[in-house]
Write a protein that holds these residues in place. Structure first.
Motif, short mmCIF file in Angstrom:
data_model
loop_
_atom_site.label_atom_id
_atom_site.label_comp_id
_atom_site.label_asym_id
_atom_site.label_seq_id
_atom_site.Cartn_x
_atom_site.Cartn_y
_atom_site.Cartn_z
N LEU A 1 0.88 -1.22 -0.04
CA LEU A 1 -0.13 0.00 -0.05
C LEU A 1 0.99 1.19 0.08
O LEU A 1 0.40 2.49 0.34
CB LEU A 1 -0.80 0.21 1.19
N ARG A 2 2.09 1.33 -0.11
CA ARG A 2 3.17 2.30 -0.28
C ARG A 2 2.74 3.30 -1.63
O ARG A 2 2.61 2.84 -2.71
CB ARG A 2 4.37 1.87 -0.30
N LEU A 3 2.37 4.55 -1.11
CA LEU A 3 2.14 5.47 -2.21
C LEU A 3 3.19 5.96 -3.16
O LEU A 3 2.99 6.22 -4.27
CB LEU A 3 1.61 6.61 -1.72
N ALA A 4 4.56 5.75 -2.61
CA ALA A 4 5.74 6.17 -3.34
C ALA A 4 5.79 5.43 -4.86
O ALA A 4 6.74 5.72 -5.55
CB ALA A 4 7.07 5.98 -2.60
N HIS A 5 5.29 4.08 -4.69
CA HIS A 5 5.62 3.03 -6.01
C HIS A 5 4.38 3.59 -6.98
O HIS A 5 4.35 2.82 -8.00
CB HIS A 5 5.18 1.60 -5.37
N PHE A 6 3.25 4.36 -6.65
CA PHE A 6 2.29 4.77 -7.54
C PHE A 6 2.97 5.82 -8.24
O PHE A 6 2.82 7.05 -7.98
CB PHE A 6 0.96 5.15 -6.85
N ASP A 7 3.81 5.79 -9.16
CA ASP A 7 4.39 6.96 -9.71
C ASP A 7 4.61 6.87 -11.27
O ASP A 7 5.18 6.22 -12.01
CB ASP A 7 6.00 7.12 -9.57
N PRO A 8 3.41 7.52 -12.00
CA PRO A 8 2.47 8.45 -11.59
C PRO A 8 1.36 7.57 -10.66
O PRO A 8 1.32 6.49 -11.17
CB PRO A 8 1.81 9.21 -12.42
N PRO A 9 0.58 8.10 -9.92
CA PRO A 9 -0.60 7.34 -9.15
C PRO A 9 -1.78 7.20 -10.33
O PRO A 9 -1.65 7.90 -11.34
CB PRO A 9 -0.90 8.25 -8.17
N PHE A 10 -2.64 6.22 -9.94
CA PHE A 10 -3.54 5.90 -11.06
C PHE A 10 -4.60 7.09 -11.20
O PHE A 10 -4.63 7.93 -10.26
CB PHE A 10 -4.50 4.83 -10.60
N GLU A 11 -5.31 7.33 -12.26
CA GLU A 11 -5.77 8.40 -12.52
C GLU A 11 -6.61 9.14 -11.73
O GLU A 11 -7.19 10.03 -11.45
CB GLU A 11 -6.39 8.36 -13.99
N PRO A 12 -7.90 8.40 -11.28
CA PRO A 12 -8.87 8.61 -10.29
C PRO A 12 -8.14 9.21 -8.86
O PRO A 12 -8.68 10.43 -8.28
CB PRO A 12 -9.76 7.54 -9.88
#
Length: 89
Positions: free
Chosen positions: A34-45
């Motif tokens: 659930l780490r946010l740093a790996h969503f680069d870029p984060p999903f569109e919604p």
């Protein structure tokens, strides 16, 4: 070590042993990442939700209802901006 105390028909037994960890070598389920740093870029919604909130313009009542993930993403953006866009520590 086994310590036994006896008082007639009543007594206590204490067993002491060194720490012995038991590690499950093959866990059934792995926890989701659930780490946010790996969503680069984060999903569109998520990106549109974060871009739609300006924390500085909110009053106290509205600020309390901002989802925590938005606060985390805003903090991550500020941290990356202060470091010149570097993602790793």
């Amino acid at each position: 070590l086994v310590a036994v105390k006896s008082y007639g028909f009543i007594g206590t037994v204490r067993v002491q042993c060194p720490h012995h960890p038991i590690i499950e070598s093959k866990p059934d389920n792995s926890p989701p990442d659930l780490r946010l740093a790996h969503f680069d870029p984060p999903f569109e919604p998520l990106r549109s939700l974060v871009d739609g909130v300006t924390l500085d313009d909110l009053d106290d009542k509205a600020h309390r209802h901002v989802p925590y993930v938005v606060v985390l993403m805003k903090a991550l953006e500020r941290w990356r901006g202060a470091r010149g866009g570097a993602a790793d520590g």
